[in-house]
Scaffold this motif. Structure first.
Motif, PDB file in Angstrom:
ATOM      1  N   SER A 185      45.058  70.025  63.756  1.00 33.48           N
ATOM      2  CA  SER A 185      44.345  70.884  62.240  1.00 33.48           C
ATOM      3  C   SER A 185      45.168  70.005  61.640  1.00 33.48           C
ATOM      4  O   SER A 185      45.994  69.201  61.268  1.00 33.48           O
ATOM      5  CB  SER A 185      44.396  72.198  61.529  1.00 33.48           C
ATOM      6  N   GLN A 186      44.717  70.157  60.622  1.00 35.69           N
ATOM      7  CA  GLN A 186      45.069  69.337  59.285  1.00 35.69           C
ATOM      8  C   GLN A 186      45.726  69.404  58.595  1.00 35.69           C
ATOM      9  O   GLN A 186      46.638  69.137  58.152  1.00 35.69           O
ATOM     10  CB  GLN A 186      43.427  69.133  58.125  1.00 35.69           C
ATOM     11  N   ASP A 187      46.174  70.647  58.511  1.00 38.09           N
ATOM     12  CA  ASP A 187      47.705  71.027  57.584  1.00 38.09           C
ATOM     13  C   ASP A 187      48.793  70.929  58.961  1.00 38.09           C
ATOM     14  O   ASP A 187      49.932  71.020  59.187  1.00 38.09           O
ATOM     15  CB  ASP A 187      48.050  72.676  57.567  1.00 38.09           C
ATOM     16  N   GLY A 188      48.314  70.197  60.357  1.00 32.29           N
ATOM     17  CA  GLY A 188      49.724  69.651  61.290  1.00 32.29           C
ATOM     18  C   GLY A 188      49.695  71.666  62.062  1.00 32.29           C
ATOM     19  O   GLY A 188      50.769  71.659  62.821  1.00 32.29           O
ATOM     20  N   MET A 189      49.472  72.714  61.542  1.00 33.22           N
ATOM     21  CA  MET A 189      50.217  74.177  62.446  1.00 33.22           C
ATOM     22  C   MET A 189      49.293  74.698  63.004  1.00 33.22           C
ATOM     23  O   MET A 189      49.395  76.037  63.393  1.00 33.22           O
ATOM     24  CB  MET A 189      50.748  75.058  60.638  1.00 33.22           C
ATOM     25  N   HIS A 190      48.128  74.098  63.256  1.00 32.27           N
ATOM     26  CA  HIS A 190      47.174  75.036  63.850  1.00 32.27           C
ATOM     27  C   HIS A 190      46.586  74.094  65.182  1.00 32.27           C
ATOM     28  O   HIS A 190      46.786  72.452  65.082  1.00 32.27           O
ATOM     29  CB  HIS A 190      46.085  75.191  62.926  1.00 32.27           C
ATOM     30  N   TRP A 191      45.619  74.805  65.840  1.00 32.89           N
ATOM     31  CA  TRP A 191      44.829  73.708  66.890  1.00 32.89           C
ATOM     32  C   TRP A 191      43.079  74.193  66.284  1.00 32.89           C
ATOM     33  O   TRP A 191      42.981  75.270  65.422  1.00 32.89           O
ATOM     34  CB  TRP A 191      45.512  73.892  68.399  1.00 32.89           C
ATOM     35  N   GLU A 192      42.390  73.326  66.481  1.00 32.54           N
ATOM     36  CA  GLU A 192      41.866  72.821  66.562  1.00 32.54           C
ATOM     37  C   GLU A 192      40.185  72.427  67.417  1.00 32.54           C
ATOM     38  O   GLU A 192      40.699  71.692  67.738  1.00 32.54           O
ATOM     39  CB  GLU A 192      40.809  72.688  64.791  1.00 32.54           C
ATOM     40  N   LYS A 193      38.849  72.873  67.254  1.00 31.74           N
ATOM     41  CA  LYS A 193      37.968  72.271  68.412  1.00 31.74           C
ATOM     42  C   LYS A 193      38.296  70.414  67.625  1.00 31.74           C
ATOM     43  O   LYS A 193      38.083  70.512  67.260  1.00 31.74           O
ATOM     44  CB  LYS A 193      36.570  72.629  68.166  1.00 31.74           C
ATOM     45  N   SER A 194      37.882  69.475  68.752  1.00 29.16           N
ATOM     46  CA  SER A 194      37.901  68.372  68.485  1.00 29.16           C
ATOM     47  C   SER A 194      36.167  67.718  68.212  1.00 29.16           C
ATOM     48  O   SER A 194      35.232  68.457  69.305  1.00 29.16           O
ATOM     49  CB  SER A 194      38.124  67.588  69.642  1.00 29.16           C
ATOM     50  N   VAL A 195      35.416  67.648  66.949  1.00 27.63           N
ATOM     51  CA  VAL A 195      34.593  67.521  66.636  1.00 27.63           C
ATOM     52  C   VAL A 195      34.168  66.217  67.709  1.00 27.63           C
ATOM     53  O   VAL A 195      33.368  66.056  68.027  1.00 27.63           O
ATOM     54  CB  VAL A 195      34.523  66.546  65.289  1.00 27.63           C
ATOM     55  N   THR A 196      34.963  65.074  68.003  1.00 29.65           N
ATOM     56  CA  THR A 196      34.313  64.324  68.488  1.00 29.65           C
ATOM     57  C   THR A 196      33.884  63.866  70.467  1.00 29.65           C
ATOM     58  O   THR A 196      33.310  63.668  70.488  1.00 29.65           O
ATOM     59  CB  THR A 196      35.593  62.381  68.599  1.00 29.65           C
ATOM     60  N   SER A 197      35.416  65.129  70.791  1.00 29.78           N
ATOM     61  CA  SER A 197      35.380  64.878  72.550  1.00 29.78           C
ATOM     62  C   SER A 197      34.275  66.383  72.845  1.00 29.78           C
ATOM     63  O   SER A 197      33.176  66.201  73.567  1.00 29.78           O
ATOM     64  CB  SER A 197      36.202  66.348  72.782  1.00 29.78           C
ATOM     65  N   SER A 198      33.251  66.827  71.383  1.00 28.84           N
ATOM     66  CA  SER A 198      32.302  67.705  71.415  1.00 28.84           C
ATOM     67  C   SER A 198      31.085  67.454  71.487  1.00 28.84           C
ATOM     68  O   SER A 198      30.271  67.763  72.289  1.00 28.84           O
ATOM     69  CB  SER A 198      32.500  69.210  70.960  1.00 28.84           C
TER      70      SER A 198
END
Ligand code: FAD
Length: 475
Positions: free
Chosen positions: A460-473
């Motif tokens: 994630s932008q804050d570097g401290m979480h994960w998020e779904k990848s916009v590009t891969s999906s």
């Protein structure tokens, strides 16, 4: 057993670099974190030679850069090797990799008692409730989920504490890892034994390499020679299993005999005396350290640091892998606790990224132990195992500095900027405007990250979480 009333978000067992980092990274997100450490700090630990990825990456994120800078640790500019078919020592600088180039192209050689104390104190300052002299005994399980631990408090009383997640960071000797399922898989290849002690008055390499780690191959294995201050040196022999006889009997005598067998180290130590009192007065032995656990997590619990795996002291990857695993696991904890994604998906991402980094070091080390090659051949192997095309020593230094993962958080600012620019240029080159916008959206200003697999997560932008990848999906 008496129960601590509070339910914590995260309970971390073990206050080494892995435990104090994962605890701090979770507390910095506002989670309630308890850390239980068996010993009273400062306590002795081996693993003194650090990498730039730890010093400027993880320690930067932890907010201890200035404290580290003023702690008086020896600056490590790179490594010097008497190794392979070249009979002359050769050196590398971290600056040779664009991943670390710039003002932060160095690491430190640390006295672990001081370094680990600094990180644990920082975790306290970041809001972690730290209790020393508390030994975690086992975990509390209920309905297929770990829900807390049983531990012995400083008065010897048994207590229980509940948490949404338990993290085992109790290191090499972990007894908790058996609750995770699966098992520790020991390496068939790395079966070395280390015998090590401390010397006052050992020789230093001429500047600017005086803070380098020196590694010297000799008939029974290899030596590390790590300057911990102007006068104190950590010296260890890593001996092949077939030569285990040389490590038996009186340890001090065995170490002297091994040193006598290695002319370069004997020469460096010709005016030195072994420390025989205090924290460094003992000659110590370690073995059975090369393993990887085949399960990283189960509902409510994860392993980090040496509890998950370690390969070999050559190239000083231990604290890097321990603190990198702490960062990866913290992102998983933070994301699952916030309810953004399920724990399965979050911890699968931790495991995939850790395994990739472990594999790079492992495969490179297997090749490096073949001492019939020269530096250029080792550099070629590094290019192959990391798929990094950097010329000369570039890929090798990128790997042994801790930057093989291309994690934005572990590399220098100039490299991050360059990588972001390269990715945007690539998408411009194919006139794929949609892709470019999505890359920007996914990476934001601060982070550049690409998913490991088609369905992988990104930072994630804050570097401290994960998020779904916009590009891969969507691309
Ligand atoms: P640890 O540092 O082991 O910390 C674990 C903590 O958990 C300890 O403080 C312990 O007291 C605590 N604990 C244990 N049991 C319990 C319990 N039941 N309850 C509560 N607390 C508990 N790495 C490098 O980076 N550079 C090197 O040069 C290097 N050299 C090495 C040389 C040798 C011979 C070996 C064997 C390793 C070397 N390493 C090196 C690796 C390094 O030592 C480890 O990778 C690193 O210390 C792992 O950190 P950790 O936080 O996972 O575990």
């Amino acid at each position: 057993h008496p129960t601590d009333g509070k339910v914590y978000d995260v309970m971390v067992a073990g206050g080494g670099p892995a435990g104090s980092s994962v605890a701090a990274f979770a507390a910095m997100q506002g989670h309630r974190v308890l850390l239980l450490e068996k010993e009273e700090f400062p306590r002795y630990q081996i693993g003194e030679s650090l990498l730039p990825s730890t010093v400027h990456g993880i320690c930067g994120l932890l907010g201890v850069t200035e404290e580290l800078e003023s702690a008086g640790f020896v600056r490590k500019r790179g490594g010097t090797f008497r190794w392979g078919s070249n009979s002359e020592p050769w050196s590398f600088d971290f600056a040779l990799s664009e991943k670390f180039a710039g003002p932060t192209s160095y690491a430190y050689q640390v006295e672990r008692a001081k370094f680990d104390q600094l990180l644990l104190d920082n975790a306290r300052r970041k809001g972690v409730e730290v209790r020393e002299r508390c030994a975690v005994r086992d975990v509390l399980e209920d309905d297929g989920r770990v829900r807390g631990v049983r531990y012995t408090d400083p008065d010897g009383a048994e207590r229980t504490v509940h948490a949404q997640f338990v993290v085992d960071a109790t290191g090499n000797q972990s007894r908790l890892q058996r609750y995770i399922g699966g098992q520790r898989r020991y390496s068939d290849f790395f079966q070395n034994i280390a015998l090590f002690g401390y010397f006052e008055g050992g020789r230093r390499l001429p500047s600017p390499n005086s803070g380098n780690i020196t590694c010297v191959a000799f008939p029974s294995g290899w030596f590390w020679y790590i300057p911990l201050s102007d006068t104190l040196t950590s010296v260890g022999a890593v001996v092949r299993k077939e030569c285990a006889d040389q490590v038996r009997g009186d340890r001090a005598e065995a170490l002297s005999a091994l040193i006598a067998d290695c002319p370069l180290i004997a020469d460096y130590l010709s005016d030195a005396r072994r420390v025989t009192s205090g924290r460094y007065g003992e000659v110590r032995v370690r073995k059975d350290w090369s393993y990887l656990h085949d399960t990283f997590w189960q509902p409510g619990m994860a392993l980090v640091g040496d509890s998950v795996g370690f390969i070999d002291p050559l190239f000083s990857s231990g604290v890097h892998m321990a603190t990198y695993s702490a960062l990866l696991a913290a992102r998983s904890l933070n994301t699952a606790l916030r309810g953004d994604l399920g724990e399965r998906e979050c911890f699968a991402e931790y495991e995939a990224r850790y395994r990739k980094e472990y594999q790079s070091f492992h495969d490179f080390l297997v090749n490096f132990y073949d001492v019939n090659r020269d530096e250029q051949q080792y550099f070629e192997v590094a290019r192959r195992v990391t798929r990094d095309t950097a010329p000369g020593a570039g890929a090798f230094v990128g790997l042994v500095g801790g930057g093989a993962s291309d994690e934005a958080a572990l590399t220098s600012e100039s490299y991050r900027d360059k990588r972001k620019k390269d990715l945007l240029d690539q998408s411009r080159a194919v006139h794929h405007e949609g892709h470019r916008i999505q890359l920007q959206a996914a990476f934001g200003e601060a982070v550049d990250d690409t998913p490991l697999s088609a369905d992988g997560l990104v930072v994630s932008q804050d570097g401290m979480h994960w998020e779904k990848s916009v590009t891969s999906s969507t691309v």
